[in-house]
Design an enzyme around this catalytic site. Structure first.
Site, PDB file in Angstrom:
ATOM      1  N   ASN A 100     102.177 -72.704  11.004  1.00 10.71           N
ATOM      2  CA  ASN A 100     102.147 -72.263   9.608  1.00 10.71           C
ATOM      3  C   ASN A 100     101.672 -73.415   8.727  1.00 10.71           C
ATOM      4  OD1 ASN A 100     102.765 -70.615   7.275  1.00 10.71           O
ATOM      5  ND2 ASN A 100     104.621 -71.837   6.992  1.00 10.71           N
ATOM      6  N   HIS A 156     102.198 -74.950   4.829  1.00 11.62           N
ATOM      7  CA  HIS A 156     103.093 -74.830   3.677  1.00 11.62           C
ATOM      8  C   HIS A 156     102.658 -75.843   2.616  1.00 11.62           C
ATOM      9  CE1 HIS A 156     106.712 -73.941   1.460  1.00 11.62           C
ATOM     10  NE2 HIS A 156     106.904 -75.235   1.322  1.00 11.62           N
ATOM     11  N   SER A 203     101.806 -79.373   4.554  1.00 10.26           N
ATOM     12  CA  SER A 203     102.250 -79.622   5.934  1.00 10.26           C
ATOM     13  C   SER A 203     101.832 -78.460   6.818  1.00 10.26           C
ATOM     14  CB  SER A 203     103.779 -79.707   6.004  1.00 10.26           C
ATOM     15  OG  SER A 203     104.299 -80.596   5.037  1.00 10.26           O
ATOM     16  N   ASP A 249     110.135 -72.258   6.729  1.00  4.99           N
ATOM     17  CA  ASP A 249     109.483 -73.550   6.463  1.00  4.99           C
ATOM     18  C   ASP A 249     110.167 -74.722   7.173  1.00  4.99           C
ATOM     19  OD1 ASP A 249     107.640 -72.193   4.868  1.00  4.99           O
ATOM     20  OD2 ASP A 249     108.927 -72.352   3.114  1.00  4.99           O
TER      21      ASP A 249
HETATM   22  C1  GRF Z   1      98.591 -71.636   0.592  1.00  8.38           C
HETATM   23  O1  GRF Z   1      98.922 -72.531  -0.416  1.00  8.38           O
HETATM   24  C2  GRF Z   1      99.488 -71.817   1.802  1.00  8.38           C
HETATM   25  O2  GRF Z   1      99.883 -73.141   1.995  1.00  8.38           O
HETATM   26  C3  GRF Z   1     100.681 -70.980   1.454  1.00  8.38           C
HETATM   27  O3  GRF Z   1     100.165 -69.860   0.785  1.00  8.38           O
HETATM   28  C4  GRF Z   1      98.905 -70.189   0.207  1.00  8.38           C
HETATM   29  C5  GRF Z   1      97.921 -69.218   0.757  1.00  8.38           C
HETATM   30  O4  GRF Z   1      96.645 -69.374   0.216  1.00  8.38           O
HETATM   31  N1  GRF Z   1     101.466 -70.668   2.628  1.00  8.38           N
HETATM   32  P1  GRF Z   1      95.396 -68.711   0.942  1.00  8.38           P
HETATM   33  O5  GRF Z   1      95.697 -67.232   1.070  1.00  8.38           O
HETATM   34  O6  GRF Z   1      95.233 -69.363   2.267  1.00  8.38           O
HETATM   35  O7  GRF Z   1      94.253 -68.956   0.011  1.00  8.38           O
END
Ligand code: GRF
Length: 223
Positions: free
Chosen positions: A115, A117, A144, A153
């Site tokens: 994932n 984050h 991260s 997370d």
């Molecule tokens: C990103 O900031 C990611 O880290 C978080 O959600 C957002 C998704 O953005 N989990 P995208 O859909 O990849 O543009």
């Protein structure tokens, strides 16, 4: 004679819920020669997710799985595992997938589920990370990539990037700076996992032959 045996690249499914800019960065990286993973499927739990249209236009196999049509979380996650197994998926990359996953799902895909984050974990788990970093007076923020465990997370960290917080930042300007870093570290982190260079040992990620390749530091200019 030293003949190298061609090995199959791991098949990756990317799970999204919205615009999918991180998914796009993984898809673009996977097009480059020598990238050690193949993007085999893009799934969105919101069929109207703009990222799904983009993936379709790239000619990638895509699937909209509207979570509202399933009885409960366990039902949705069970069907999702079925789809992923049928598609012979080796690794899953969550990219803005805005749904909690059941313990069963996380266990089934343990160490094959990653994932991204938008914070420097373990700080600022959950939502609104950028506003919370500003409210806390942080001077650096970041992102991260980690292996997924059943708590939100939480999980062994594969890669992180730090970015400076500017005095006049809003949550949006900070988010944009962090997002740029996300697009750099996610393809690198996936490559390290797919190639087997990044391994979980004792709930920490060890990277073979790495001299700080898992960390990118964007230093603010000193006066
Ligand atoms: C990103 O900031 C990611 O880290 C978080 O959600 C957002 C998704 O953005 N989990 P995208 O859909 O990849 O543009």
């Amino acid at each position: 004679m030293n003949q190298s045996i061609p090995t199959k690249k791991p098949r990756v499914a990317i799970l999204i819920s919205g615009r999918g800019s991180n998914m796009m960065s993984l898809v673009e990286a996977a097009k480059t020669s020598g990238y050690p993973a193949e993007i085999a499927l893009v799934i969105a739990n919101r069929p109207e997710a703009p990222g799904l249209e983009w993936a379709k236009a790239q000619g990638l196999p895509t699937l909209g799985m509207d979570h509202k049509l399933y009885e409960n979380r366990a039902h949705f996650d069970g069907q999702l595992t079925g789809v992923l197994q049928t598609a012979k998926i080796d690794l899953i990359a969550l990219a803005g997938f805005m749904r909690l996953l059941t313990e069963d799902f996380v266990t089934t895909w343990r160490d094959r589920l990653i994932n991204i984050h938008p914070s420097l974990l373990p700080s600022f788990k959950g939502l609104n990370t950028h506003q919370r970093a500003l409210d806390a007076g942080c001077k650096v923020a970041g992102c991260s990539v980690h292996f997924v465990r059943s708590k939100m997370d939480v999980g062994p960290i594969i890669a992180q990037a730090a970015v400076p917080v500017h005095a006049d930042d809003s949550a949006d300007t900070l988010a944009a700076r962090v997002l740029e870093a996300e697009h750099k570290i996610y393809p690198n982190a996936l490559a390290m996992v797919a190639s087997g260079r990044a391994k979980v040992i004792g709930e920490q990620v060890k990277i073979a032959d790495a001299i700080n390749q898992h960390m990118t530091l964007f230093s603010p200019k000193l006066p």
